[in-house]
Design a protein around this motif. Structure first.
Motif, PDB file in Angstrom:
ATOM      1  N   GLY A  98       7.016  -4.056 -57.297  1.00 48.05           N
ATOM      2  CA  GLY A  98       6.645  -5.460 -57.165  1.00 48.05           C
ATOM      3  C   GLY A  98       6.925  -6.243 -58.424  1.00 48.05           C
ATOM      4  O   GLY A  98       7.452  -7.359 -58.378  1.00 48.05           O
ATOM      5  N   ILE A  99       6.595  -5.661 -59.581  1.00 42.22           N
ATOM      6  CA  ILE A  99       6.861  -6.317 -60.872  1.00 42.22           C
ATOM      7  C   ILE A  99       8.349  -6.568 -61.045  1.00 42.22           C
ATOM      8  O   ILE A  99       8.784  -7.635 -61.502  1.00 42.22           O
ATOM      9  CB  ILE A  99       6.327  -5.460 -62.041  1.00 42.22           C
ATOM     10  N   PHE A 100       9.175  -5.586 -60.672  1.00 39.84           N
ATOM     11  CA  PHE A 100      10.626  -5.716 -60.854  1.00 39.84           C
ATOM     12  C   PHE A 100      11.201  -6.859 -60.005  1.00 39.84           C
ATOM     13  O   PHE A 100      12.175  -7.498 -60.397  1.00 39.84           O
ATOM     14  CB  PHE A 100      11.332  -4.408 -60.504  1.00 39.84           C
ATOM     15  N   LEU A 101      10.602  -7.115 -58.835  1.00 47.07           N
ATOM     16  CA  LEU A 101      11.106  -8.170 -57.958  1.00 47.07           C
ATOM     17  C   LEU A 101      10.573  -9.548 -58.318  1.00 47.07           C
ATOM     18  O   LEU A 101      11.191 -10.560 -57.987  1.00 47.07           O
ATOM     19  CB  LEU A 101      10.744  -7.862 -56.498  1.00 47.07           C
TER      20      LEU A 101
ATOM     21  N   LEU B 197       2.888  -5.970 -54.878  1.00 47.32           N
ATOM     22  CA  LEU B 197       1.816  -5.868 -55.873  1.00 47.32           C
ATOM     23  C   LEU B 197       0.440  -5.893 -55.208  1.00 47.32           C
ATOM     24  O   LEU B 197      -0.524  -5.329 -55.732  1.00 47.32           O
ATOM     25  CB  LEU B 197       1.906  -7.021 -56.875  1.00 47.32           C
ATOM     26  N   THR B 198       0.370  -6.513 -54.051  1.00 47.99           N
ATOM     27  CA  THR B 198      -0.911  -6.668 -53.364  1.00 47.99           C
ATOM     28  C   THR B 198      -1.271  -5.448 -52.523  1.00 47.99           C
ATOM     29  O   THR B 198      -2.442  -5.039 -52.476  1.00 47.99           O
ATOM     30  CB  THR B 198      -0.881  -7.915 -52.457  1.00 47.99           C
ATOM     31  N   VAL B 199      -0.278  -4.824 -51.859  1.00 47.67           N
ATOM     32  CA  VAL B 199      -0.594  -3.806 -50.851  1.00 47.67           C
ATOM     33  C   VAL B 199      -0.320  -2.368 -51.308  1.00 47.67           C
ATOM     34  O   VAL B 199      -0.880  -1.429 -50.727  1.00 47.67           O
ATOM     35  CB  VAL B 199       0.183  -4.074 -49.542  1.00 47.67           C
ATOM     36  N   LEU B 200       0.530  -2.168 -52.330  1.00 48.03           N
ATOM     37  CA  LEU B 200       0.830  -0.798 -52.746  1.00 48.03           C
ATOM     38  C   LEU B 200      -0.365  -0.167 -53.457  1.00 48.03           C
ATOM     39  O   LEU B 200      -1.144  -0.866 -54.110  1.00 48.03           O
ATOM     40  CB  LEU B 200       2.054  -0.776 -53.673  1.00 48.03           C
TER      41      LEU B 200
ATOM     42  N   PHE C  20       0.291 -17.105 -54.697  1.00 49.15           N
ATOM     43  CA  PHE C  20       1.693 -16.942 -55.081  1.00 49.15           C
ATOM     44  C   PHE C  20       2.581 -16.713 -53.862  1.00 49.15           C
ATOM     45  O   PHE C  20       3.700 -17.233 -53.784  1.00 49.15           O
ATOM     46  CB  PHE C  20       1.846 -15.774 -56.066  1.00 49.15           C
ATOM     47  N   MET C  21       2.098 -15.926 -52.897  1.00 52.57           N
ATOM     48  CA  MET C  21       2.888 -15.678 -51.685  1.00 52.57           C
ATOM     49  C   MET C  21       3.072 -16.966 -50.880  1.00 52.57           C
ATOM     50  O   MET C  21       4.161 -17.242 -50.362  1.00 52.57           O
ATOM     51  CB  MET C  21       2.222 -14.594 -50.830  1.00 52.57           C
ATOM     52  N   THR C  22       2.010 -17.767 -50.787  1.00 48.92           N
ATOM     53  CA  THR C  22       2.113 -19.047 -50.082  1.00 48.92           C
ATOM     54  C   THR C  22       3.123 -19.963 -50.761  1.00 48.92           C
ATOM     55  O   THR C  22       3.938 -20.628 -50.104  1.00 48.92           O
ATOM     56  CB  THR C  22       0.735 -19.733 -50.042  1.00 48.92           C
TER      57      THR C  22
ATOM     58  N   PHE D 221       8.492 -13.503 -52.726  1.00 53.28           N
ATOM     59  CA  PHE D 221       7.369 -13.238 -51.810  1.00 53.28           C
ATOM     60  C   PHE D 221       7.182 -11.735 -51.604  1.00 53.28           C
ATOM     61  O   PHE D 221       6.063 -11.214 -51.639  1.00 53.28           O
ATOM     62  CB  PHE D 221       7.616 -13.928 -50.472  1.00 53.28           C
ATOM     63  N   THR D 222       8.303 -11.045 -51.411  1.00 55.21           N
ATOM     64  CA  THR D 222       8.243  -9.591 -51.198  1.00 55.21           C
ATOM     65  C   THR D 222       7.661  -8.885 -52.416  1.00 55.21           C
ATOM     66  O   THR D 222       6.850  -7.955 -52.293  1.00 55.21           O
ATOM     67  CB  THR D 222       9.649  -9.040 -50.893  1.00 55.21           C
ATOM     68  N   GLY D 223       8.045  -9.311 -53.631  1.00 52.34           N
ATOM     69  CA  GLY D 223       7.524  -8.704 -54.844  1.00 52.34           C
ATOM     70  C   GLY D 223       6.024  -8.869 -54.971  1.00 52.34           C
ATOM     71  O   GLY D 223       5.300  -7.911 -55.298  1.00 52.34           O
ATOM     72  N   VAL D 224       5.521 -10.078 -54.699  1.00 53.22           N
ATOM     73  CA  VAL D 224       4.074 -10.312 -54.774  1.00 53.22           C
ATOM     74  C   VAL D 224       3.348  -9.503 -53.706  1.00 53.22           C
ATOM     75  O   VAL D 224       2.268  -8.937 -53.947  1.00 53.22           O
ATOM     76  CB  VAL D 224       3.762 -11.816 -54.622  1.00 53.22           C
TER      77      VAL D 224
END
Length: 502
Positions: free
Chosen positions: A380-383, A368-371, A444-446, A362-365
């Protein structure tokens, strides 16, 4: 296991007194009755030697097959920046369908595949499928349009569908319950190594562009397909597919140790399909719980396995940089799997660790959304490149589902959910939403948060059942054990002495 057998093992050094409950594996609780003290399993020198022989003959096949299965599947990912679009006149929507149709073939093979896996020797069945999917992948180099690619990707998924159920069942059959999470971790790390080394391989194929008039992506398909075919031939001949395989070269003493290991993992190989096992699985709420977890987890995987190179390129990197940046993402995924497996073993927990892995995804996605668009998004990709929760789900099924047909059915349902998740994931990446894909990322986060909640529910059901079984034992209401020198193919519901690993 009878009390006198346990006492014999204690004398041989199989068990030792343990003072902390965190050190106790559930298979110990299943094997030891009585005293109120807890004893932790300890390997004898003979079993250590046997385990080395098993690992030497089995683990290389597991690693090679899973590595190639993943690399072959995501060859399309690297091909996206090696001339595939130009040579076949693809557009973004068609590329998404190529990612999804693979899993349609994967899904349709599950019914016949689960029949074949129970009816035929695993080495022959899996080796044949490896040769067939290698041939299909090599033929993909001949494709010139979207229709041809769709048919070939479907057939590739159809034959690749044999790999995971065979390997999952192999691990469940050969290894002790406490060892299995490590093997499933190795399975996941082989996947992630495919991501890492795939970056280097993709770089090499990029440099083959134009050699003998072929684009780099065509060389990618030819070489990987040929390698898979060779591994298929070796698998057909040399893969040990039973706990007493001739390739282990067992001594008479090691045969008795193998018997004890089989009693521990409770897997009794059986060619008879027992429909009551399937009916029992369908009546369990946690069956649907873990199938849904698998679906939700692999929605995210379906996106990253096909779109990671494209997402990295959208951050502002070149084609070559986009491929090479898959290398650190693969190694970060391996580290996450290592941490997950260590925590599961260290704290004797599956479901809490699985829930935590979903929070990491969830943190990784979210990143990717907010950075801001650029290199920072690589965090985000790494997580999110892998979700180690997949290894935990496999471990839960392997540890807690007994009855050969029931275990095969659970694995089939897991793979159906795996297919549907990976089919859905690429379709959530709408081309008009590039480069942020906000609709897909929200989904994806959901999915990640819902998976975490389901892991907690699954754990609650196991703890409740264990409490009930311990109460039966304490009040001496357990049914009398079946007196037989042979292992009996009972489900976890039928064997009330069995304790689950939560």
């Amino acid at each position: 296991m009878k009390d006198n057998a346990v006492e014999n093992q204690i004398e041989e050094g199989h068990y030792k007194i343990s003072t902390t409950s965190a050190d106790i594996d559930d298979h110990d609780a299943n094997s030891i009755k009585g005293s109120g003290k807890t004893r932790k399993f300890v390997y004898t020198p003979d079993e250590k030697r046997l385990l080395r022989k098993i690992n030497f003959a089995t683990v290389p096949f597991i690693c090679a097959i899973v590595f190639l299965q993943y690399l072959d599947k995501v060859a399309l990912n690297f091909s996206a920046v090696m001339g595939l679009y130009e040579d076949t006149n693809l557009n973004g929507a068609e590329f998404s369908w190529l990612g999804s149709v693979f899993y349609l073939g994967y899904l349709l093979f599950q019914v016949p595949g689960q029949y074949f896996i129970q009816r035929f020797p695993m080495s022959k069945y899996l080796g044949t499928c490896l040769v067939l999917w290698g041939a299909v992948l090599a033929c993909t180099a001949l494709a010139t349009n979207f229709s041809q690619l769709m048919v070939l990707r479907f057939l590739q998924g159809f034959f690749e569908a044999s790999a995971y159920p065979c390997i999952q069942l192999l691990i469940s059959t050969i290894y002790r319950r406490s060892e299995q999470v490590i093997l499933f971790g190795i399975l996941m790390m082989s996947n992630n190594f495919g991501i890492s080394i795939g970056g280097l391989i993709g770089f090499g194929f990029l440099n083959l562009d134009g050699v003998h008039g072929l684009s780099g992506w065509r060389w990618c398909m030819i070489i990987l397909g040929s390698a898979t075919g060779i591994v298929g031939i070796l698998t057909f001949i040399f893969l040990p597919d039973t706990a007493k395989s001739r390739w282990y070269r067992l001594t008479p003493k090691e045969v008795s140790i193998v018997q004890d290991r089989m009693r521990d993992n409770k897997v009794v190989q059986n060619k008879v399909i027992k429909f009551d096992h399937i009916w029992e699985a369908l009546r369990e709420s946690r069956f649907y719980c873990y199938v849904l977890i698998c679906y939700l987890v692999h929605i995210i995987n379906g996106c990253t396995s096909i779109f990671s190179t494209s997402i990295i390129k959208d951050m502002g990197f070149s084609n070559m940089e986009s491929i090479l940046l898959n290398i650190p993402s693969g190694f970060s995924a391996m580290i996450l799997v290592l941490i997950t497996v260590y925590c599961s073993r260290r704290f004797n927990e599956n479901n809490y660790v699985g829930a935590l892995a979903c929070v990491v995804s969830f943190t990784g996605v979210l990143l990717l959304t907010v950075l801001p668009r650029g290199g920072a998004m690589l965090a985000g990709i790494f997580l999110v490149t892998t979700n180690p929760a997949s290894a935990i789900v496999l471990s839960v099924i392997s540890n807690n589902v007994n009855g050969y047909t029931k275990k095969v059915f659970y694995n089939a349902a897991y793979l159906v959910a795996y297919c549907l998740g990976n089919f859905t994931g690429p379709l959530m990446m709408r081309p008009e939403q590039a480069p942020r894909y906000l609709g897909g990322m929200s989904g994806f986060m959901t999915a990640a948060l819902a998976s975490a909640v389901l892991f907690l529910y699954g754990r609650w059901t196991y703890v409740s059942d264990n409490r009930y079984r311990r109460h039966l034992k304490a009040t001496e209401k357990l049914p009398s054990p079946i007196e037989s020198g042979e292992l009996v193919d009972l489900t976890d519901r039928q064997n009330l002495e069995f304790l689950y690993r939560p």
